[in-house]
Design an enzyme around this catalytic site. Structure first.
Site, PDB file in Angstrom:
ATOM      1  N   ASP A 176       0.845  -1.180   0.000  1.00  0.00           N
ATOM      2  CA  ASP A 176       0.000   0.000   0.000  1.00  0.00           C
ATOM      3  C   ASP A 176       0.887   1.239   0.000  1.00  0.00           C
ATOM      4  O   ASP A 176       2.024   1.203   0.479  1.00  0.00           O
ATOM      5  CB  ASP A 176      -0.906   0.009   1.241  1.00  0.00           C
ATOM      6  CG  ASP A 176      -2.166   0.841   1.034  1.00  0.00           C
ATOM      7  OD1 ASP A 176      -3.249   0.236   0.919  1.00  0.00           O
ATOM      8  OD2 ASP A 176      -2.069   2.082   0.983  1.00  0.00           O
ATOM      9  N   ASP A 233       4.467   2.479  -4.626  1.00  0.00           N
ATOM     10  CA  ASP A 233       3.720   3.310  -5.568  1.00  0.00           C
ATOM     11  C   ASP A 233       3.542   2.463  -6.814  1.00  0.00           C
ATOM     12  O   ASP A 233       4.491   2.260  -7.577  1.00  0.00           O
ATOM     13  CB  ASP A 233       4.494   4.589  -5.878  1.00  0.00           C
ATOM     14  CG  ASP A 233       3.817   5.458  -6.935  1.00  0.00           C
ATOM     15  OD1 ASP A 233       2.749   5.052  -7.451  1.00  0.00           O
ATOM     16  OD2 ASP A 233       4.362   6.533  -7.269  1.00  0.00           O
ATOM     17  N   CYS A 262      -5.798  -4.552  -5.803  1.00  0.00           N
ATOM     18  CA  CYS A 262      -6.923  -3.750  -5.313  1.00  0.00           C
ATOM     19  C   CYS A 262      -6.579  -2.269  -5.245  1.00  0.00           C
ATOM     20  O   CYS A 262      -7.463  -1.446  -4.988  1.00  0.00           O
ATOM     21  CB  CYS A 262      -7.341  -4.219  -3.918  1.00  0.00           C
ATOM     22  SG  CYS A 262      -8.101  -5.860  -3.890  1.00  0.00           S
ATOM     23  N   TYR A 313     -12.203   7.320 -14.968  1.00  0.00           N
ATOM     24  CA  TYR A 313     -12.346   6.113 -14.143  1.00  0.00           C
ATOM     25  C   TYR A 313     -12.823   4.933 -14.990  1.00  0.00           C
ATOM     26  O   TYR A 313     -12.264   3.834 -14.930  1.00  0.00           O
ATOM     27  CB  TYR A 313     -13.326   6.390 -13.009  1.00  0.00           C
ATOM     28  CG  TYR A 313     -13.508   5.233 -12.058  1.00  0.00           C
ATOM     29  CD1 TYR A 313     -12.510   4.894 -11.152  1.00  0.00           C
ATOM     30  CD2 TYR A 313     -14.690   4.484 -12.058  1.00  0.00           C
ATOM     31  CE1 TYR A 313     -12.679   3.828 -10.269  1.00  0.00           C
ATOM     32  CE2 TYR A 313     -14.866   3.431 -11.187  1.00  0.00           C
ATOM     33  CZ  TYR A 313     -13.857   3.113 -10.294  1.00  0.00           C
ATOM     34  OH  TYR A 313     -14.020   2.059  -9.427  1.00  0.00           O
ATOM     35  N   PHE A 352     -20.144  -1.015  -3.274  1.00  0.00           N
ATOM     36  CA  PHE A 352     -19.679  -1.660  -2.052  1.00  0.00           C
ATOM     37  C   PHE A 352     -19.533  -0.661  -0.922  1.00  0.00           C
ATOM     38  O   PHE A 352     -19.267   0.527  -1.146  1.00  0.00           O
ATOM     39  CB  PHE A 352     -18.333  -2.356  -2.289  1.00  0.00           C
ATOM     40  CG  PHE A 352     -18.471  -3.769  -2.784  1.00  0.00           C
ATOM     41  CD1 PHE A 352     -18.046  -4.832  -2.008  1.00  0.00           C
ATOM     42  CD2 PHE A 352     -19.038  -4.036  -4.020  1.00  0.00           C
ATOM     43  CE1 PHE A 352     -18.186  -6.140  -2.451  1.00  0.00           C
ATOM     44  CE2 PHE A 352     -19.183  -5.338  -4.477  1.00  0.00           C
ATOM     45  CZ  PHE A 352     -18.756  -6.391  -3.682  1.00  0.00           C
TER      46      PHE A 352
END
Length: 254
Positions: free
Chosen positions: A36, A57, A84, A160, A193
């Site tokens: 992360d 990154d 993810c 997106y 979600f």
């Protein structure tokens, strides 16, 4: 392919879908690396599950290479990658301000799409060096995360939707190419979600969002994404396709 004792990398593992997947995999016996950009978040999840945390990154090839090298040295060659990590952005092509959002578009594609390709490439290179795990000759599994927005993109979601559409589109050609080394490639496209963002909304706002979902009439749980990721790893016939995890929702134009 069974998760027990396998090395697994979860990008974006410090929160949301990634954190739930890290917890699920660790519970199933996998040795989990939580990757992360948020070092504190990664450390927290890793501490909770007995895994390791690596700051990365994903849009930077050198950062990804260093992170994967760390994972390999500590946990062995990764046999599972679940991507993810990503960002959600919203900006119109022609905003009222007159400022064109080109920089936002480039940033979104760099992180969501290019970042997924970079990590996929590094994972495939390492998996190719490993011995097969079963009679099928399977060496590993890569799971990317798209979104229902790649098919149902709303106004303001050009960047997106394009980034998530790219992820969906590269699933089959990646699976076909990596078949020769026994690596499967799948993509999950989540719908609406429950996330840290939706947790901050008033109850009526969350209810309005959930009302658009045919069944079940609620936001998805991160654990449900994790359960699907786990099943994909274990079911060798799942390869080269995109699975919508969305309760039959179809997003409206706005």
């Amino acid at each position: 392919m069974h998760l027990d004792q396998l090395s697994a990398i979860i990008t974006g593992g410090g929160s949301g879908l990634g954190a739930a997947t890290a917890r699920k995999f660790a519970k199933a016996g996998a040795r989990v690396a939580v990757l992360d950009r948020n070092e504190d978040a990664a450390n927290q999840i890793a501490a909770d599950i007995g895994g390791i945390a690596v700051t990365v990154d994903i849009a930077d090839p050198a950062s990804v290479a260093a992170a994967f090298n760390t994972v390999t040295n500590k946990l062995g060659i990764p046999r599972i990658l679940v991507n993810c990590a990503g960002i959600g952005t919203a900006s119109r092509i022609l905003p009222r301000s007159g400022d064109l959002p080109i920089d936002d578009f480039i940033k979104t594609l760099n992180i969501n799409l290019t970042g997924s390709f970079i990590t996929l490439s590094h994972a495939a290179k390492l998996m190719a060096e490993a011995a097969p795990l079963n009679d099928d000759g399977e060496r590993g599994v890569i799971i990317n995360t798209s979104s229902v927005g790649y098919e149902d993109g709303q106004i303001g979601q050009c960047a997106y939707a394009a980034s998530k559409g790219g992820i969906a589109a590269m699933t089959l050609p990646a699976a076909r190419e990596l078949a020769r080394i026994g690596v499967r490639v799948m993509t999950i496209a989540p719908g609406l979600f429950a996330t840290a963002m939706t947790d901050t909304l008033p109850d009526e706002a969350r209810e309005a969002i959930a009302a658009n979902i045919p069944f079940p009439k609620r936001l998805g749980h991160a654990s449900e994404y994790a359960e699907l990721a786990c099943h994909i790893v274990e079911n060798t016939m799942l390869n080269g396709t995109v699975i919508r995890l969305d309760g039959a929702v179809r997003l409206q134009a706005r």
